[in-house]
Write a protein that holds these residues in place. Sequence first.
Motif: not given
Length: 66
Positions: A13-15, A18-23
């Motif tokens: 998500x950080x890289x 994007x959101x954590x959900x999408x990650x």
Amino acid sequence: MANQNFIHADEIAEELGVSKAYAYKIVHRLNDELKAKGYVTISGRVSRKYFEEKFYGMQSDDKKGA
């Protein structure tokens, strides 16, 4: 991070910004691809090498600037 062989959804998500959900969806998709190739996977994380191969231009810190 203790184990550099795997990347977690939080780090993805950080890289990618994007959101954590999408990650987590990305992790699930990549793990499904690896399972189809016969690899054993771990929920919530994916091979860092495979992640970097799938996302063109992504490199781990030790490869940057080399």
